[in-house]
Motif scaffolding. Structure first.
Motif, PDB file in Angstrom:
ATOM      1  N   LEU A 238       0.847  -1.194   0.000  1.00  0.00           N
ATOM      2  CA  LEU A 238       0.000   0.000   0.000  1.00  0.00           C
ATOM      3  C   LEU A 238       0.888   1.250   0.000  1.00  0.00           C
ATOM      4  CD1 LEU A 238      -2.513  -1.436   2.613  1.00  0.00           C
ATOM      5  CD2 LEU A 238      -2.821  -1.318   0.126  1.00  0.00           C
ATOM      6  N   THR A 239       0.306   2.432   0.062  1.00  0.00           N
ATOM      7  CA  THR A 239       1.064   3.664  -0.153  1.00  0.00           C
ATOM      8  C   THR A 239       1.620   4.240   1.146  1.00  0.00           C
ATOM      9  OG1 THR A 239      -0.869   5.102   0.105  1.00  0.00           O
ATOM     10  CG2 THR A 239      -0.432   4.193  -2.101  1.00  0.00           C
ATOM     11  N   PRO A 240       2.726   5.007   1.085  1.00  0.00           N
ATOM     12  CA  PRO A 240       3.247   5.684   2.278  1.00  0.00           C
ATOM     13  C   PRO A 240       2.234   6.663   2.865  1.00  0.00           C
ATOM     14  CG  PRO A 240       4.876   5.697   0.517  1.00  0.00           C
ATOM     15  CD  PRO A 240       3.603   5.203  -0.091  1.00  0.00           C
ATOM     16  N   GLU A 241       1.450   7.306   1.988  1.00  0.00           N
ATOM     17  CA  GLU A 241       0.446   8.251   2.462  1.00  0.00           C
ATOM     18  C   GLU A 241      -0.583   7.555   3.357  1.00  0.00           C
ATOM     19  OE1 GLU A 241       2.415   9.847  -1.059  1.00  0.00           O
ATOM     20  OE2 GLU A 241       1.385   7.949  -0.695  1.00  0.00           O
ATOM     21  N   LEU A 242      -0.958   6.324   2.971  1.00  0.00           N
ATOM     22  CA  LEU A 242      -1.910   5.571   3.783  1.00  0.00           C
ATOM     23  C   LEU A 242      -1.319   5.268   5.156  1.00  0.00           C
ATOM     24  CD1 LEU A 242      -4.581   4.061   4.126  1.00  0.00           C
ATOM     25  CD2 LEU A 242      -3.469   2.033   3.143  1.00  0.00           C
ATOM     26  N   GLY A 243      -0.023   4.927   5.201  1.00  0.00           N
ATOM     27  CA  GLY A 243       0.624   4.658   6.476  1.00  0.00           C
ATOM     28  C   GLY A 243       0.592   5.864   7.395  1.00  0.00           C
ATOM     29  N   ALA A 244       0.859   7.048   6.826  1.00  0.00           N
ATOM     30  CA  ALA A 244       0.827   8.273   7.633  1.00  0.00           C
ATOM     31  C   ALA A 244      -0.589   8.585   8.093  1.00  0.00           C
ATOM     32  CB  ALA A 244       1.395   9.438   6.826  1.00  0.00           C
ATOM     33  N   TRP A 245      -1.549   8.444   7.177  1.00  0.00           N
ATOM     34  CA  TRP A 245      -2.929   8.727   7.539  1.00  0.00           C
ATOM     35  C   TRP A 245      -3.465   7.716   8.537  1.00  0.00           C
ATOM     36  CZ3 TRP A 245      -5.431  13.025   7.367  1.00  0.00           C
ATOM     37  CH2 TRP A 245      -5.087  13.992   6.420  1.00  0.00           C
ATOM     38  N   ALA A 246      -2.946   6.492   8.490  1.00  0.00           N
ATOM     39  CA  ALA A 246      -3.371   5.482   9.462  1.00  0.00           C
ATOM     40  C   ALA A 246      -3.016   5.914  10.881  1.00  0.00           C
ATOM     41  CB  ALA A 246      -2.726   4.136   9.139  1.00  0.00           C
TER      42      ALA A 246
ATOM     43  N   LEU B 198      -7.393  -5.480  26.876  1.00  0.00           N
ATOM     44  CA  LEU B 198      -8.034  -6.593  26.178  1.00  0.00           C
ATOM     45  C   LEU B 198      -8.540  -6.145  24.806  1.00  0.00           C
ATOM     46  CD1 LEU B 198      -8.880  -9.556  26.352  1.00  0.00           C
ATOM     47  CD2 LEU B 198     -11.041  -8.784  27.378  1.00  0.00           C
ATOM     48  N   GLY B 199      -9.076  -4.936  24.742  1.00  0.00           N
ATOM     49  CA  GLY B 199      -9.537  -4.403  23.465  1.00  0.00           C
ATOM     50  C   GLY B 199      -8.409  -4.266  22.457  1.00  0.00           C
ATOM     51  N   ARG B 200      -7.255  -3.797  22.909  1.00  0.00           N
ATOM     52  CA  ARG B 200      -6.087  -3.715  22.017  1.00  0.00           C
ATOM     53  C   ARG B 200      -5.742  -5.089  21.459  1.00  0.00           C
ATOM     54  NH1 ARG B 200      -1.211  -0.207  24.696  1.00  0.00           N
ATOM     55  NH2 ARG B 200      -2.333   1.742  25.170  1.00  0.00           N
ATOM     56  N   THR B 201      -5.741  -6.082  22.329  1.00  0.00           N
ATOM     57  CA  THR B 201      -5.361  -7.432  21.928  1.00  0.00           C
ATOM     58  C   THR B 201      -6.287  -7.974  20.852  1.00  0.00           C
ATOM     59  OG1 THR B 201      -4.514  -7.825  24.163  1.00  0.00           O
ATOM     60  CG2 THR B 201      -4.925  -9.752  22.787  1.00  0.00           C
ATOM     61  N   VAL B 202      -7.571  -7.798  21.047  1.00  0.00           N
ATOM     62  CA  VAL B 202      -8.548  -8.267  20.059  1.00  0.00           C
ATOM     63  C   VAL B 202      -8.352  -7.549  18.724  1.00  0.00           C
ATOM     64  CG1 VAL B 202     -11.011  -8.362  19.502  1.00  0.00           C
ATOM     65  CG2 VAL B 202     -10.233  -8.919  21.808  1.00  0.00           C
ATOM     66  N   ALA B 203      -8.085  -6.236  18.765  1.00  0.00           N
ATOM     67  CA  ALA B 203      -7.888  -5.467  17.533  1.00  0.00           C
ATOM     68  C   ALA B 203      -6.696  -5.999  16.739  1.00  0.00           C
ATOM     69  CB  ALA B 203      -7.689  -3.990  17.869  1.00  0.00           C
ATOM     70  N   ILE B 204      -5.601  -6.323  17.429  1.00  0.00           N
ATOM     71  CA  ILE B 204      -4.414  -6.832  16.743  1.00  0.00           C
ATOM     72  C   ILE B 204      -4.684  -8.207  16.136  1.00  0.00           C
ATOM     73  CG2 ILE B 204      -2.020  -7.596  17.046  1.00  0.00           C
ATOM     74  CD1 ILE B 204      -1.763  -5.447  19.240  1.00  0.00           C
ATOM     75  N   VAL B 205      -5.356  -9.081  16.872  1.00  0.00           N
ATOM     76  CA  VAL B 205      -5.652 -10.427  16.368  1.00  0.00           C
ATOM     77  C   VAL B 205      -6.502 -10.347  15.104  1.00  0.00           C
ATOM     78  CG1 VAL B 205      -6.912 -12.560  16.852  1.00  0.00           C
ATOM     79  CG2 VAL B 205      -5.425 -11.583  18.599  1.00  0.00           C
ATOM     80  N   VAL B 206      -7.553  -9.536  15.137  1.00  0.00           N
ATOM     81  CA  VAL B 206      -8.431  -9.411  13.964  1.00  0.00           C
ATOM     82  C   VAL B 206      -7.657  -8.866  12.773  1.00  0.00           C
ATOM     83  CG1 VAL B 206     -10.447  -8.203  13.039  1.00  0.00           C
ATOM     84  CG2 VAL B 206     -10.520  -9.164  15.351  1.00  0.00           C
ATOM     85  N   PHE B 207      -6.800  -7.870  13.001  1.00  0.00           N
ATOM     86  CA  PHE B 207      -6.019  -7.287  11.907  1.00  0.00           C
ATOM     87  C   PHE B 207      -5.074  -8.311  11.287  1.00  0.00           C
ATOM     88  CE2 PHE B 207      -2.185  -4.747  10.596  1.00  0.00           C
ATOM     89  CZ  PHE B 207      -2.759  -4.187   9.464  1.00  0.00           C
ATOM     90  N   MET B 208      -4.420  -9.101  12.112  1.00  0.00           N
ATOM     91  CA  MET B 208      -3.478 -10.087  11.605  1.00  0.00           C
ATOM     92  C   MET B 208      -4.162 -11.203  10.824  1.00  0.00           C
ATOM     93  SD  MET B 208      -0.564  -8.954  12.294  1.00  0.00           S
ATOM     94  CE  MET B 208       0.406 -10.370  11.793  1.00  0.00           C
ATOM     95  N   LEU B 209      -5.418 -11.457  11.120  1.00  0.00           N
ATOM     96  CA  LEU B 209      -6.142 -12.530  10.441  1.00  0.00           C
ATOM     97  C   LEU B 209      -6.961 -12.033   9.249  1.00  0.00           C
ATOM     98  CD1 LEU B 209      -7.421 -14.569  13.541  1.00  0.00           C
ATOM     99  CD2 LEU B 209      -5.383 -14.991  12.133  1.00  0.00           C
ATOM    100  N   THR B 210      -6.886 -10.736   8.972  1.00  0.00           N
ATOM    101  CA  THR B 210      -7.649 -10.137   7.879  1.00  0.00           C
ATOM    102  C   THR B 210      -6.731  -9.834   6.695  1.00  0.00           C
ATOM    103  OG1 THR B 210      -9.149  -9.098   9.482  1.00  0.00           O
ATOM    104  CG2 THR B 210      -9.159  -8.207   7.240  1.00  0.00           C
ATOM    105  N   PRO B 211      -7.138 -10.134   5.456  1.00  0.00           N
ATOM    106  CA  PRO B 211      -6.306  -9.810   4.285  1.00  0.00           C
ATOM    107  C   PRO B 211      -6.009  -8.308   4.230  1.00  0.00           C
ATOM    108  CG  PRO B 211      -8.095 -11.272   3.669  1.00  0.00           C
ATOM    109  CD  PRO B 211      -8.366 -10.847   5.082  1.00  0.00           C
ATOM    110  N   PRO B 212      -4.770  -7.929   3.886  1.00  0.00           N
ATOM    111  CA  PRO B 212      -4.401  -6.509   3.885  1.00  0.00           C
ATOM    112  C   PRO B 212      -5.112  -5.720   2.796  1.00  0.00           C
ATOM    113  CG  PRO B 212      -2.622  -7.848   2.975  1.00  0.00           C
ATOM    114  CD  PRO B 212      -3.626  -8.802   3.535  1.00  0.00           C
ATOM    115  N   SER B 213      -5.586  -4.541   3.154  1.00  0.00           N
ATOM    116  CA  SER B 213      -6.259  -3.651   2.218  1.00  0.00           C
ATOM    117  C   SER B 213      -6.347  -2.275   2.850  1.00  0.00           C
ATOM    118  CB  SER B 213      -7.663  -4.157   1.884  1.00  0.00           C
ATOM    119  OG  SER B 213      -8.496  -4.087   3.032  1.00  0.00           O
ATOM    120  N   VAL B 214      -6.758  -1.306   2.083  1.00  0.00           N
ATOM    121  CA  VAL B 214      -6.963   0.035   2.621  1.00  0.00           C
ATOM    122  C   VAL B 214      -7.990  -0.007   3.748  1.00  0.00           C
ATOM    123  CG1 VAL B 214      -7.802   2.363   2.105  1.00  0.00           C
ATOM    124  CG2 VAL B 214      -6.333   1.167   0.463  1.00  0.00           C
TER     125      VAL B 214
END
Length: 399
Positions: A244-252, A285-301
């Motif tokens: 993905l783009t550097p701009e997306l990383g900054a905006w993230a 606990l909320g942080r942990t769940v967010a990371i797990v879901v992100f790691m198991l989701t295909p990368p996209s914008v």
């Protein structure tokens, strides 16, 4: 009471702007990793180690900055910290070797932000507001740091593209000097007669280190630092690695900052109404769940922005609640110092998260190991806060 309220609001606003500048500019350093490494021919580990040193020096200096602020007032400490913070960013703009980077963005910025960052500012605010809405006030001030992420990270990326990384650091250094006049509002004086029991520094340290809750808070804040430093330092580059783009990383990172505003304010309000230790467990606990879901989701914008939103909900809310809990348990007399000690643990975690991210990337070509380590640490922190005794310490009455 109206005079006290007006004064407290002015302190909160000034503190929020200071945090917007110090935390925002410091958070923007992650977008410099790739351009600096590419331009100077460095591996990512070099710049990551610079940020790791910054976190380490920040943590080491924080308790001492707190001791000075407790005795002589927060304003003087903030001015000194702002000047050192600005100098570090400016010198980094001229860096051509790792040693200069380690000295400027590592040592100077690290020690500087210890003087103008969360622990000093929040302790000053805590002394200036009544106990019944202290957590909320700390939440609103912490939201200023979130706004800094929202503004400074994308702005830093735009400036890098327009002027280059060197000129951008010099511009950010100039902006840092705006903290100096604002420091006049944060004298750190005790406005409300809440904590009048005399206590020496040695007695305060002995009391805190002998309390299991204080030790659990330190362990939990280590995890907070690990998460924050790893994501702020490496997530923009990780987004590029995903194609993905550097701009997306900054905006993230900017999105994290935007949602952090809500997180800090809501967590601060809830901290005045409900158990702070259970609230902290829920945030980790909320942080942990967010990371797990992100790691198991295909990368996209969409997945990147969704993760940024989710992690932001559980990010900065930890700061006002932890700070308010330390003041609730141990009082205000040595609040800056005790918050500094807890924050030192945070910065040990930050050092580890920032450095190990770069090290593991160079070793394996991936951040996956660090992401899953973050999951384990998040779960551990959620459980550690559960047994904390959050009742105020009872001391012998003054004769």
């Amino acid at each position: 009471m109206s005079v006290l309220r007006t004064s407290a609001v002015a302190v909160v606003i000034s503190g929020g702007i200071i945090l917007m500048l110090s935390f925002g500019i410091r958070s923007s350093h992650g977008v410099f990793l790739q351009p600096i490494s590419t331009d100077l021919g460095w591996s990512r580990e070099i710049f990551a180690f610079t940020i790791a040193l910054q976190n380490l020096f920040w943590g080491i200096a924080q308790p001492f900055a707190g001791m000075v602020a407790d005795r002589f007032g927060s304003g003087r400490v903030i001015v000194g910290g702002a000047i050192m913070f600005a100098a570090g960013n400016m010198i980094m703009g001229y860096a051509t070797t790792p040693l200069v980077a380690h000295f400027s963005a590592g040592l100077l910025v690290g020690v500087g932000v210890a003087g103008c960052g969360f622990s000093i500012v929040l302790a000053a605010i805590g002394r200036s507001v009544p106990a019944e809405w202290r957590s909320m006030a700390l939440g609103f001030a912490s939201a200023g740091g979130s706004l800094g992420m929202l503004v400074m990270v994308p702005l830093g990326q735009e400036f890098i593209q327009e002027y280059g990384w060197s000129q951008t650091l010099i511009i950010l250094a100039a902006l840092s000097f705006l903290m100096v006049p604002l420091a006049a509002m944060l004298v750190g004086k005790l406005e409300v007669p809440i904590d009048t029991q005399p206590q020496t520094i040695k007695e305060s340290l002995r009391e805190a280190t002998g309390h299991n809750g204080f030790l659990f808070l330190n362990a939990g804040y280590f995890v907070c630092g690990f998460h924050v430093a790893f994501i702020v330092t490496h997530f923009p580059a990780y987004v590029v690695d995903l194609g993905l783009t550097p701009e997306l990383g900054a905006w993230a990172i900017g999105v994290v900052g935007t949602v952090n505003v809500v997180s800090a304010i809501v967590a601060g309000i809830l901290g005045d109404k409900y158990s702070k230790k259970y609230l902290l467990s829920a945030l980790y606990l909320g942080r942990t769940v967010a990371i797990v879901v992100f790691m198991l989701t295909p990368p996209s914008v969409v997945s990147v922005l969704a993760f940024s939103t989710a992690i932001g909900l559980f990010w900065l809310g930890v700061v006002p609640v932890t700070s308010a809990l330390v003041m609730q348990m141990f009082g205000l007399k040595h609040a800056s110092m005790l918050l500094g000690i807890v924050f030192f643990s945070h910065q040990l975690g930050s050092f580890t998260g920032a450095w190990i991210g770069g090290y593991m990337f160079e070793l394996t070509g991936s951040y996956n190991v660090v992401w899953w380590a973050s999951v384990g640490l998040g779960l551990a922190s959620a459980f550690l806060h559960w047994p904390i005794d959050e009742r105020p310490i009872k001391r012998p009455a003054v004769a």
